[in-house]
Design an enzyme around this catalytic site. Sequence first.
Site, PDB file in Angstrom:
ATOM      1  N   ARG A 198      -0.209  -3.574   8.913  1.00 38.49           N
ATOM      2  CA  ARG A 198      -1.445  -4.306   8.840  1.00 38.49           C
ATOM      3  C   ARG A 198      -1.770  -5.518   9.597  1.00 38.49           C
ATOM      4  O   ARG A 198      -0.770  -6.580   9.492  1.00 38.49           O
ATOM      5  CB  ARG A 198      -1.657  -4.635   7.264  1.00 38.49           C
ATOM      6  CG  ARG A 198      -2.950  -4.929   6.779  1.00 38.49           C
ATOM      7  CD  ARG A 198      -3.004  -5.169   5.244  1.00 38.49           C
ATOM      8  NE  ARG A 198      -2.738  -4.178   4.454  1.00 38.49           N
ATOM      9  CZ  ARG A 198      -2.276  -3.816   3.247  1.00 38.49           C
ATOM     10  NH1 ARG A 198      -1.885  -4.895   2.440  1.00 38.49           N
ATOM     11  NH2 ARG A 198      -2.319  -2.682   2.669  1.00 38.49           N
ATOM     12  N   ARG A 203      -2.939 -13.182   0.613  1.00 42.53           N
ATOM     13  CA  ARG A 203      -3.117 -12.391   1.622  1.00 42.53           C
ATOM     14  C   ARG A 203      -4.332 -12.629   2.690  1.00 42.53           C
ATOM     15  O   ARG A 203      -4.778 -13.977   2.525  1.00 42.53           O
ATOM     16  CB  ARG A 203      -3.516 -11.083   1.043  1.00 42.53           C
ATOM     17  CG  ARG A 203      -2.491 -10.425   0.081  1.00 42.53           C
ATOM     18  CD  ARG A 203      -1.191  -9.728   0.654  1.00 42.53           C
ATOM     19  NE  ARG A 203      -0.286  -9.130  -0.145  1.00 42.53           N
ATOM     20  CZ  ARG A 203      -0.372  -8.017  -0.656  1.00 42.53           C
ATOM     21  NH1 ARG A 203      -1.317  -7.242  -0.187  1.00 42.53           N
ATOM     22  NH2 ARG A 203       0.566  -7.490  -1.278  1.00 42.53           N
ATOM     23  N   LYS A 241       1.140 -10.537  -5.281  1.00 49.57           N
ATOM     24  CA  LYS A 241       0.240 -10.833  -4.086  1.00 49.57           C
ATOM     25  C   LYS A 241      -0.833 -11.924  -4.792  1.00 49.57           C
ATOM     26  O   LYS A 241      -1.095 -11.886  -5.938  1.00 49.57           O
ATOM     27  CB  LYS A 241      -0.217  -9.735  -3.797  1.00 49.57           C
ATOM     28  CG  LYS A 241      -0.890  -8.727  -4.855  1.00 49.57           C
ATOM     29  CD  LYS A 241      -1.375  -7.398  -4.222  1.00 49.57           C
ATOM     30  CE  LYS A 241      -1.969  -6.570  -5.273  1.00 49.57           C
ATOM     31  NZ  LYS A 241      -2.309  -5.184  -4.675  1.00 49.57           N
ATOM     32  N   LYS A 254      -5.106 -13.140  -3.850  1.00 52.06           N
ATOM     33  CA  LYS A 254      -6.089 -13.010  -2.761  1.00 52.06           C
ATOM     34  C   LYS A 254      -7.173 -13.906  -3.153  1.00 52.06           C
ATOM     35  O   LYS A 254      -7.654 -14.073  -4.228  1.00 52.06           O
ATOM     36  CB  LYS A 254      -6.716 -11.498  -3.100  1.00 52.06           C
ATOM     37  CG  LYS A 254      -5.489 -10.343  -2.911  1.00 52.06           C
ATOM     38  CD  LYS A 254      -6.176  -8.793  -3.180  1.00 52.06           C
ATOM     39  CE  LYS A 254      -5.213  -7.737  -2.895  1.00 52.06           C
ATOM     40  NZ  LYS A 254      -5.775  -6.362  -3.124  1.00 52.06           N
ATOM     41  N   CYS A 273      -9.548   4.653  -0.686  1.00 52.45           N
ATOM     42  CA  CYS A 273      -8.269   4.216  -0.283  1.00 52.45           C
ATOM     43  C   CYS A 273      -7.583   5.120   0.659  1.00 52.45           C
ATOM     44  O   CYS A 273      -8.196   6.467   0.757  1.00 52.45           O
ATOM     45  CB  CYS A 273      -7.586   3.670  -1.292  1.00 52.45           C
ATOM     46  SG  CYS A 273      -6.972   5.071  -2.226  1.00 52.45           S
ATOM     47  N   CYS A 291       0.364   7.058   1.252  1.00 53.29           N
ATOM     48  CA  CYS A 291       0.970   6.413   0.202  1.00 53.29           C
ATOM     49  C   CYS A 291       1.781   7.036  -0.818  1.00 53.29           C
ATOM     50  O   CYS A 291       1.345   8.057  -1.479  1.00 53.29           O
ATOM     51  CB  CYS A 291      -0.722   5.938  -0.421  1.00 53.29           C
ATOM     52  SG  CYS A 291      -0.288   4.572  -1.672  1.00 53.29           S
ATOM     53  N   CYS A 302      -4.983   6.469  -7.088  1.00 53.19           N
ATOM     54  CA  CYS A 302      -4.317   6.041  -8.065  1.00 53.19           C
ATOM     55  C   CYS A 302      -5.181   4.769  -8.750  1.00 53.19           C
ATOM     56  O   CYS A 302      -5.962   4.404  -7.992  1.00 53.19           O
ATOM     57  CB  CYS A 302      -2.823   5.651  -7.756  1.00 53.19           C
ATOM     58  SG  CYS A 302      -2.741   3.982  -6.989  1.00 53.19           S
ATOM     59  N   CYS A 340      -6.900  -0.044  -4.693  1.00 55.84           N
ATOM     60  CA  CYS A 340      -7.190  -0.663  -3.232  1.00 55.84           C
ATOM     61  C   CYS A 340      -8.601  -0.302  -2.781  1.00 55.84           C
ATOM     62  O   CYS A 340      -9.080  -0.989  -1.832  1.00 55.84           O
ATOM     63  CB  CYS A 340      -6.195   0.287  -2.371  1.00 55.84           C
ATOM     64  SG  CYS A 340      -4.334  -0.289  -2.644  1.00 55.84           S
TER      65      CYS A 340
END
Length: 573
Positions: free
Chosen positions: A78, A147, A210, A212, A433, A439, A478, A482
């Site tokens: 990424r 991020r 994480k 954001k 996603c 994934c 899921c 995302c």
Amino acid sequence: MDELLEKQKLSADEYIKEKSNYLRGTIKESLSNPLTGALHPDDVKLIKYHGSYQQYDRDLDSERKRQKLEPLYQFMVRVRVPGGITTPEQWLALDKLSDTHGNGTMKLTTRQSFQFHGILKRSLKPTIKAINETLLSTIATCGDVNRNVMCNPNPYQSQIHEEVYGIAAKLSEYFTPKTTAYHEIWLDQEKVGGTPDREPLYTETYLPRKFKIALTVPPRNDIDVFANDLGLIAIEEGNELVGFNVCVGGGLGSTFGDDTTYARLADVIGFVSKEKVIEVSETIIAIQRDYGNRVNRRNARLKYTIDKGGLEWFVDELNSRLGWEIESPRNYHFDTNGDEYGWLKGTNGKWFYTLFVENGRVKDEKGYKLKKALREVALVLNKDADMRLTGNQNLIIGNIEEKDKDVIEVILAQHGVLNNPKLTGLRLNSMACVALNTCSLAFAEAERYLPSLIDKLDVLLTKNGLQTDEINIRMTGCPNGCGRSPLGEIGLVGRAVGRYNLYLGASHNGDRLNTLYKEMLSEEGILETLDPIFSAYALERGEGEHFGDFVVRKGIVEVTDRPVKILCFSENG
């Protein structure tokens, strides 16, 4: 003894970080191991901080097991792009990398980043090194750190947008990890002798999970500000940026069967001047560093820290650490969280073209050569032009001279990209996603399936005269969110291959979550469920009423999750 017992309760990730020597671990040794396509398990965790996830091709898993082979391990990389802006030269370099080391495609993400998939271990270092040679980076696009910082990617939409973009870039740079491990491992730089690594903010164990940050300029909420740990809403007075409303505690991920996990929208806790935004942001991150859950990673995001202590406690802690009090929030209004397509003239007199990219996947298909078209566009752009990623997985071709508009349109038309008849209102407001096949967390398809489902849903919408209506639909494989499925007016979350939970009723501007309507639906079940709702919407909606608001007003779903909360203070605090 008590301290030892407390330490034993920490999650495994905390031990890995602590002993990693500031994210080095044994990544170098893992990369050079020729006996496997994978990294050491601890290094799989650590490499996230460097911008990569270890994955494997799940489509080939059964066959490889039958042949007694290890999974076909590969890596997702990424790219860190603060605010989403790249030069044509950078675009061309990344396009080439996707062919030489990846699977021939690029993914534009919901956080305004590039993702490459299908990179083998031997190509990982050359890929990351080449990305840095374009003056971009991959550091901190994953892992327990701040991020990629998001904002509206068109600073020339107004003077306010330009200033907000500049602040986003400063925040991104300020919160980048300070360890030199990244440069040593991927760029072959030598560590300066006798100079120990330090992380003044993150410390040696970094954050619990994480973090954001996103900045937005009303009336467009095109980066879903309330879905972030820290959201900053620009406040304009007299055509000047005076500061930001501060939002805390957003996050959309959850886990099936675990009621202690849930999607949550950020609360608006106050206003701060633009001069103090870095100080306030750093203090909020520090509170999460000190109080976040380091025992259970499922409950480690800032939203859980706030809900455990209470919003008032959080604001008091913030004010105490700052040594001054944030003000009451200022008024603001959002109309939509979607993108505005087509040409827009900027304050600098240049033109900006927003192009729909389905699910963010830049690839070539029969009759639709998007990747080739964008390569040719990048080649003809002048040195002042750029390529901008939006928070909705789309692309803005920016800073275009009036005389060059026709050239760009011709290229897009020649490759089947311009005026695609399948671009209905639903498709233009769709996101998904990656999900299967790469994934490891996905239960079902998303990116590879949503386009064909929209084909069928569009038949139902057209029947009701709704083919141009802006209804936003989001699908994830899921419940980790995302693709921001909890903010879809129609949200679909994979439960098993071919089965989805259907959620309805999010607002069109991103300030209300959707609600579970039906579980474990097949494609037939999805179509049968939505068909009568579409018909009712066409006949009974109010003037200007969006689909998500309609299903709530009609009681089709009951809003169980509160909308965004806005704290207000008395004059004396």
